[in-house]
Scaffold this active site. Sequence first.
Site, PDB file in Angstrom:
ATOM      1  N   ARG A 100       2.769 -12.169  16.937  1.00  0.00           N
ATOM      2  CA  ARG A 100       1.313 -12.102  16.726  1.00  0.00           C
ATOM      3  C   ARG A 100       0.666 -12.970  17.791  1.00  0.00           C
ATOM      4  O   ARG A 100       0.842 -14.186  17.825  1.00  0.00           O
ATOM      5  CB  ARG A 100       0.916 -12.586  15.341  1.00  0.00           C
ATOM      6  CG  ARG A 100      -0.597 -12.700  15.194  1.00  0.00           C
ATOM      7  CD  ARG A 100      -1.052 -12.946  13.788  1.00  0.00           C
ATOM      8  NE  ARG A 100      -0.925 -11.744  12.981  1.00  0.00           N
ATOM      9  CZ  ARG A 100      -1.546 -11.541  11.823  1.00  0.00           C
ATOM     10  NH1 ARG A 100      -2.358 -12.461  11.338  1.00  0.00           N
ATOM     11  NH2 ARG A 100      -1.374 -10.433  11.144  1.00  0.00           N
ATOM     12  N   HIS A 127      -2.892  -3.101  15.343  1.00  0.00           N
ATOM     13  CA  HIS A 127      -2.183  -3.650  14.180  1.00  0.00           C
ATOM     14  C   HIS A 127      -1.328  -2.525  13.565  1.00  0.00           C
ATOM     15  O   HIS A 127      -1.632  -2.012  12.486  1.00  0.00           O
ATOM     16  CB  HIS A 127      -3.186  -4.214  13.174  1.00  0.00           C
ATOM     17  CG  HIS A 127      -2.599  -5.224  12.235  1.00  0.00           C
ATOM     18  ND1 HIS A 127      -1.234  -5.451  12.109  1.00  0.00           N
ATOM     19  CD2 HIS A 127      -3.188  -6.079  11.346  1.00  0.00           C
ATOM     20  CE1 HIS A 127      -1.025  -6.398  11.202  1.00  0.00           C
ATOM     21  NE2 HIS A 127      -2.191  -6.788  10.732  1.00  0.00           N
ATOM     22  N   GLN A 130       0.041  -2.739   9.913  1.00  0.00           N
ATOM     23  CA  GLN A 130      -1.009  -2.532   8.907  1.00  0.00           C
ATOM     24  C   GLN A 130      -1.300  -1.039   8.751  1.00  0.00           C
ATOM     25  O   GLN A 130      -1.453  -0.535   7.641  1.00  0.00           O
ATOM     26  CB  GLN A 130      -2.273  -3.291   9.332  1.00  0.00           C
ATOM     27  CG  GLN A 130      -3.396  -3.183   8.317  1.00  0.00           C
ATOM     28  CD  GLN A 130      -3.062  -3.869   6.997  1.00  0.00           C
ATOM     29  OE1 GLN A 130      -2.701  -5.027   6.982  1.00  0.00           O
ATOM     30  NE2 GLN A 130      -3.178  -3.151   5.890  1.00  0.00           N
ATOM     31  N   ASP A 222     -13.041  -3.877   7.003  1.00  0.00           N
ATOM     32  CA  ASP A 222     -12.335  -5.036   7.565  1.00  0.00           C
ATOM     33  C   ASP A 222     -13.378  -6.136   7.753  1.00  0.00           C
ATOM     34  O   ASP A 222     -14.588  -5.884   7.678  1.00  0.00           O
ATOM     35  CB  ASP A 222     -11.697  -4.625   8.910  1.00  0.00           C
ATOM     36  CG  ASP A 222     -10.739  -5.666   9.474  1.00  0.00           C
ATOM     37  OD1 ASP A 222     -10.495  -6.692   8.806  1.00  0.00           O
ATOM     38  OD2 ASP A 222     -10.253  -5.456  10.602  1.00  0.00           O
ATOM     39  N   ARG A 291       3.124  -4.032   2.425  1.00  0.00           N
ATOM     40  CA  ARG A 291       3.484  -4.545   3.742  1.00  0.00           C
ATOM     41  C   ARG A 291       4.993  -4.796   3.840  1.00  0.00           C
ATOM     42  O   ARG A 291       5.579  -4.665   4.916  1.00  0.00           O
ATOM     43  CB  ARG A 291       2.719  -5.850   4.036  1.00  0.00           C
ATOM     44  CG  ARG A 291       1.196  -5.717   4.164  1.00  0.00           C
ATOM     45  CD  ARG A 291       0.807  -4.868   5.369  1.00  0.00           C
ATOM     46  NE  ARG A 291       1.399  -5.372   6.574  1.00  0.00           N
ATOM     47  CZ  ARG A 291       0.835  -6.249   7.400  1.00  0.00           C
ATOM     48  NH1 ARG A 291      -0.379  -6.694   7.148  1.00  0.00           N
ATOM     49  NH2 ARG A 291       1.459  -6.662   8.494  1.00  0.00           N
TER      50      ARG A 291
HETATM   51  N1   CP Z   1      -3.684  -7.879   7.036  1.00  0.00           N
HETATM   52  C1   CP Z   1      -3.044  -8.856   7.704  1.00  0.00           C
HETATM   53  O1   CP Z   1      -2.494  -8.652   8.794  1.00  0.00           O
HETATM   54  O2   CP Z   1      -3.002 -10.039   7.048  1.00  0.00           O
HETATM   55  P1   CP Z   1      -2.520 -11.412   7.702  1.00  0.00           P
HETATM   56  O3   CP Z   1      -3.481 -11.757   8.806  1.00  0.00           O
HETATM   57  O4   CP Z   1      -2.551 -12.406   6.571  1.00  0.00           O
HETATM   58  O5   CP Z   1      -1.123 -11.227   8.239  1.00  0.00           O
END
Ligand code: CP
Length: 305
Positions: A100, A127, A130, A222, A291
């Site tokens: 990340r 992402h 996600q 979001d 997830r």
């Molecule tokens: N939705 C998501 O990626 O959550 P985090 O930022 O907590 O990993």
Amino acid sequence: MQDLLTTAELTPAGFADLMELTARFAEDPVRDPDLLRNRLVGLHFTNPSTRTRVSTEAAVVRLGGTTTTLSPNDLQLGRGETIEDTARVLSGYLAALVIRTSSDTELARFAAAATIPVINACTDGHHPLQSLTDLFTLRQLFPDPRGRRIAYVGAGTNVAVSLAQAAALSEVDIALATPEAYPPDADGIRAAERIAASQGTAVVRTGDPAEAVRGASAVYTDVWLSMGDPPEEAAARRAALTPYRVDDALLGLALPEAVFLHCLPAHRGEEVTAEVIDGPRSVVFRQAANRQPVAQAVLHHLLSA
Ligand code: CP
């Protein structure tokens, strides 16, 4: 598939395979307990994470492996070692590297130099984990979602881009209602449109939340200020995005069976009201739970060859 950097690099068949594999891990999380036995997965996170990091750790443990968290200051990267040297060295120790970082360019440099799979755990542009989760959740609720429509309402984030690409790969229409000042990334949406054209589905762009939501099976939003956005933009974003808040009135324009989705973390009273996110049509915690089987499916897909 060597890495998972963006959703658009998947094929429709590859996406469908990952959906099937995710379903198997959702049904039986310990169905493949030895895949990563004696193997270590690196988690290099330069930004905070609750869902992505912990679901990935849980996924690795359930596949029999171990994780090591590599924050920037744990590595010599923080003292100037290059990404390329770091990626080559870590490839000698790790089974996979989950990253990340804000920069898609940095992620691509890691992937180009590494000889192990690299997985995008969220960049400013994309992402993919996600988006796999979002479409998997939709499939749980609507077993054949082809021809249905997702409405994305709010800021044009990385989540919106990856969602559009995932919807197109799944033969699901998507309508994105975003303000002119905060559109989704043009290249990311063009990629979604190319996939949609080949699948015979639609990526609709509008500034009108009601137009996007009418007839939708899922309404998604979001946060208004993402991790990569300058904090000084908060007030301007709030002003531009207030008409895009998902409330009961907006959700009421969707189909009667429509659900509410959010990648989380959420800000009640900003992009969504508490009544919606904590209400009967919200499936956000089911979505968050998904997830983990998605992370298992992606690791399995990349590491079982
Ligand atoms: N939705 C998501 O990626 O959550 P985090 O930022 O907590 O990993």
